[in-house]
Write a protein that holds these residues in place. Structure first.
Motif, short mmCIF file in Angstrom:
data_model
loop_
_atom_site.label_atom_id
_atom_site.label_comp_id
_atom_site.label_asym_id
_atom_site.label_seq_id
_atom_site.Cartn_x
_atom_site.Cartn_y
_atom_site.Cartn_z
N GLY A 34 -18.09 -1.95 -45.99
CA GLY A 34 -18.46 -1.00 -44.94
C GLY A 34 -17.43 -0.95 -43.83
N GLU A 35 -16.89 -2.11 -43.47
CA GLU A 35 -15.86 -2.18 -42.43
C GLU A 35 -14.59 -1.45 -42.88
N LEU A 36 -14.18 -1.68 -44.13
CA LEU A 36 -12.99 -0.99 -44.64
C LEU A 36 -13.20 0.52 -44.68
N THR A 37 -14.37 0.94 -45.10
CA THR A 37 -14.69 2.36 -45.17
C THR A 37 -14.67 2.97 -43.77
N TYR A 46 2.05 6.47 -46.22
CA TYR A 46 0.63 6.17 -46.40
C TYR A 46 0.46 5.70 -47.83
N LEU A 47 0.09 4.45 -48.01
CA LEU A 47 -0.17 3.89 -49.32
C LEU A 47 -1.67 4.03 -49.57
N ARG A 48 -2.04 5.07 -50.29
CA ARG A 48 -3.43 5.45 -50.49
C ARG A 48 -4.13 4.57 -51.52
N VAL A 49 -5.28 4.03 -51.12
CA VAL A 49 -6.10 3.21 -52.00
C VAL A 49 -7.55 3.32 -51.54
N ARG A 50 -8.48 3.35 -52.48
CA ARG A 50 -9.90 3.41 -52.13
C ARG A 50 -10.32 2.08 -51.50
N PRO A 51 -11.29 2.12 -50.58
CA PRO A 51 -11.74 0.89 -49.94
C PRO A 51 -12.18 -0.19 -50.93
N GLU A 52 -12.81 0.22 -52.03
CA GLU A 52 -13.27 -0.75 -53.03
C GLU A 52 -12.10 -1.52 -53.63
N VAL A 53 -11.02 -0.80 -53.90
CA VAL A 53 -9.83 -1.42 -54.49
C VAL A 53 -9.14 -2.30 -53.44
N ALA A 54 -9.07 -1.81 -52.22
CA ALA A 54 -8.46 -2.60 -51.14
C ALA A 54 -9.22 -3.91 -50.96
N LEU A 55 -10.54 -3.85 -50.99
CA LEU A 55 -11.36 -5.05 -50.82
C LEU A 55 -11.08 -6.05 -51.93
N LYS A 56 -11.01 -5.56 -53.14
CA LYS A 56 -10.73 -6.45 -54.28
C LYS A 56 -9.38 -7.13 -54.10
N ARG A 57 -8.37 -6.37 -53.67
CA ARG A 57 -7.03 -6.93 -53.47
C ARG A 57 -6.99 -7.92 -52.32
N LEU A 58 -7.72 -7.62 -51.26
CA LEU A 58 -7.73 -8.49 -50.08
C LEU A 58 -8.53 -9.76 -50.30
N SER A 59 -9.44 -9.75 -51.27
CA SER A 59 -10.27 -10.92 -51.52
C SER A 59 -9.45 -12.14 -51.87
N GLY A 60 -8.29 -11.95 -52.46
CA GLY A 60 -7.43 -13.07 -52.80
C GLY A 60 -6.59 -13.55 -51.63
N ALA A 61 -6.55 -12.79 -50.55
CA ALA A 61 -5.75 -13.15 -49.38
C ALA A 61 -6.60 -14.00 -48.45
N GLY A 62 -6.12 -15.18 -48.12
CA GLY A 62 -6.88 -16.07 -47.25
C GLY A 62 -6.78 -15.66 -45.79
N GLU A 119 -3.13 2.67 -56.41
CA GLU A 119 -4.14 1.93 -57.15
C GLU A 119 -3.69 1.48 -58.53
N LEU A 120 -2.93 2.31 -59.22
CA LEU A 120 -2.55 2.01 -60.60
C LEU A 120 -1.09 1.59 -60.75
N LEU A 121 -0.43 1.33 -59.62
CA LEU A 121 1.00 1.02 -59.66
C LEU A 121 1.26 -0.44 -59.35
N THR A 122 2.31 -0.97 -59.93
CA THR A 122 2.77 -2.32 -59.60
C THR A 122 3.52 -2.25 -58.26
N PRO A 123 3.71 -3.38 -57.61
CA PRO A 123 4.49 -3.35 -56.36
C PRO A 123 5.87 -2.71 -56.54
N GLN A 124 6.53 -2.99 -57.65
CA GLN A 124 7.85 -2.40 -57.89
C GLN A 124 7.76 -0.89 -58.03
N GLN A 125 6.73 -0.40 -58.73
CA GLN A 125 6.54 1.03 -58.89
C GLN A 125 6.26 1.69 -57.54
#
Length: 75
Positions: free
Chosen positions: A33-36, A5-21, A56-62
């Motif tokens: 709201g949908e993510l929540t 389980y890669l834990r991340v808050r919905p707000e952070v997930a949304l920000k990260r997904l915004s760059g994904a087309g 949330e605070l880690l790089t992909p490698q970390q």
């Protein structure tokens, strides 16, 4: 097979997904709201994972290193 389980808050997930087309979830009127709602619906499944990593605070490698470390500790 083990589940992580890669834990991340919905707000952070949304920000990260915004760059994904092409993410259908982002095309809805209230993507946060949908993510929540999805997190709430899937919470029990996520909490049953063999390992959990706050990402949330880690790089992909970390993140990868933490997963390997936690999986090794299960053996």
């Amino acid at each position: 097979a083990k589940m992580a389980y890669l834990r991340v808050r919905p707000e952070v997930a949304l920000k990260r997904l915004s760059g994904a087309g092409g993410r259908p979830l982002l095309n809805r009127p209230d993507p946060l709201g949908e993510l929540t709602k999805l997190l709430g619906a899937r919470r029990q499944i996520f909490l049953s994972a063999d390992i959990e990593v706050g990402v949330e605070l880690l790089t992909p490698q970390q993140v990868a290193d933490k997963i390997v470390e936690k999986l090794a500790a299960l053996k």
